[in-house]
Enzyme design. Structure first.
Site, PDB file in Angstrom:
ATOM      1  CB  CYS A 116      -0.918  -0.012   1.213  1.00  0.00           C
ATOM      2  SG  CYS A 116      -2.071   1.379   1.264  1.00  0.00           S
ATOM      3  CB  CYS A 117       3.805   2.246   2.030  1.00  0.00           C
ATOM      4  SG  CYS A 117       3.118   2.484   3.681  1.00  0.00           S
ATOM      5  CB  CYS A 197      -2.518   6.892   5.650  1.00  0.00           C
ATOM      6  SG  CYS A 197      -1.565   7.290   4.162  1.00  0.00           S
ATOM      7  CB  CYS A 200      -1.258   3.236   8.827  1.00  0.00           C
ATOM      8  SG  CYS A 200      -1.859   2.024   7.626  1.00  0.00           S
ATOM      9  CB  CYS A 223       5.921   5.121   4.182  1.00  0.00           C
ATOM     10  SG  CYS A 223       7.002   6.449   3.611  1.00  0.00           S
TER      11      CYS A 223
END
Length: 239
Positions: A116-117, A197, A200, A223
């Site tokens: 995702c990062c 985000c 997280c 990240c």
């Protein structure tokens, strides 16, 4: 000159320099080349943004909108950019096509937070930085973990990274904010000392590491934008 040697020489040259001096020289350093600043517009970001506004307000500022940020961060970004007169703030977003392919339901962070990062931060930043030779960050040794030995200048891939505030602590940050009457990120007053985000990021309790609220309960502590020896930093080897 090899980039690693250039970073080492700049670390020696600026070992006693103040943050403003380091920043000004980095922006004018012909050996580094064209430089951008990468800013999260997070808990402490306004300090370095203010310094840039006093030295060169037309400096390219890259702001990564992952499309999963707190609404307060998006509002703060716009307000701070206008307040400081920053004239080249570039809002960087993930590829729409890649999101539809890999995270159409926006749940990738629950399955593979590294992926995702990479999708929402690392890849878009790499593309945005392609035209630059170096970049400026607001990282500090006081953040702990892998950042505890953070140099002023470092080589990452084919670019030089500059960390003008590497030696600053929370007292210096607070003093600068008060001296220049700079606005705090609204989430700081609610217990968020490091802001990323929404899925997280959690609040930090008194006595915890400032970044304890990032990826809480995971081994992950970065990240992927900031890398050591080509690897994303993990909590167990961060010290």
């Amino acid at each position: 000159m090899p980039l690693k040697e250039l970073a080492e020489r700049r670390n020696i040259l600026h070992r006693k320099s103040g943050a403003e001096t380091i920043l000004k020289h980095a922006l004018d350093d012909v050996q580094i080349g064209r430089v951008a600043m990468v800013s999260s517009f997070g808990a402490e970001s306004v300090v370095l943004l203010h310094m840039v506004s006093q030295i060169a307000p037309d400096t390219p500022i890259l702001f990564l909108d992952t499309e999963m940020l707190f609404p307060e961060t998006l509002t703060y970004q716009r307000e701070v950019a206008e307040l400081l007169g920053l004239t080249d703030v570039r809002v960087i977003r993930p590829s729409r096509a890649k999101l539809l392919e890999s995270d159409v339901d926006s749940i990738l962070h629950t399955i593979d937070p590294d992926a995702c990062c990479s999708l929402r931060k690392t890849q878009p930043l790499e593309e945005a930085l392609a035209e630059f030779d170096g970049w400026i960050t607001g990282r500090k040794r006081a953040h702990g973990g892998a950042r505890a030995q953070l140099p002023l200048y470092e080589k990452q891939d084919r670019k030089i990274k500059v960390n003008p505030l590497a030696s600053w602590d929370t007292t210096q940050i607070a003093s600068y904010l008060d001296k220049h009457d700079l606005p705090r990120h609204p989430l700081v007053a609610r217990g968020f000392t490091s802001i990323g985000c929404t899925p997280c990021t959690t609040k930090v309790a008194a006595g915890e590491d400032p970044r304890a609220g990032r990826w809480r309960g995971m081994e992950k502590s970065e990240c992927g934008i900031h890398i050591v020896d080509g690897k994303v930093i993990r909590r167990e080897n961060a010290a």
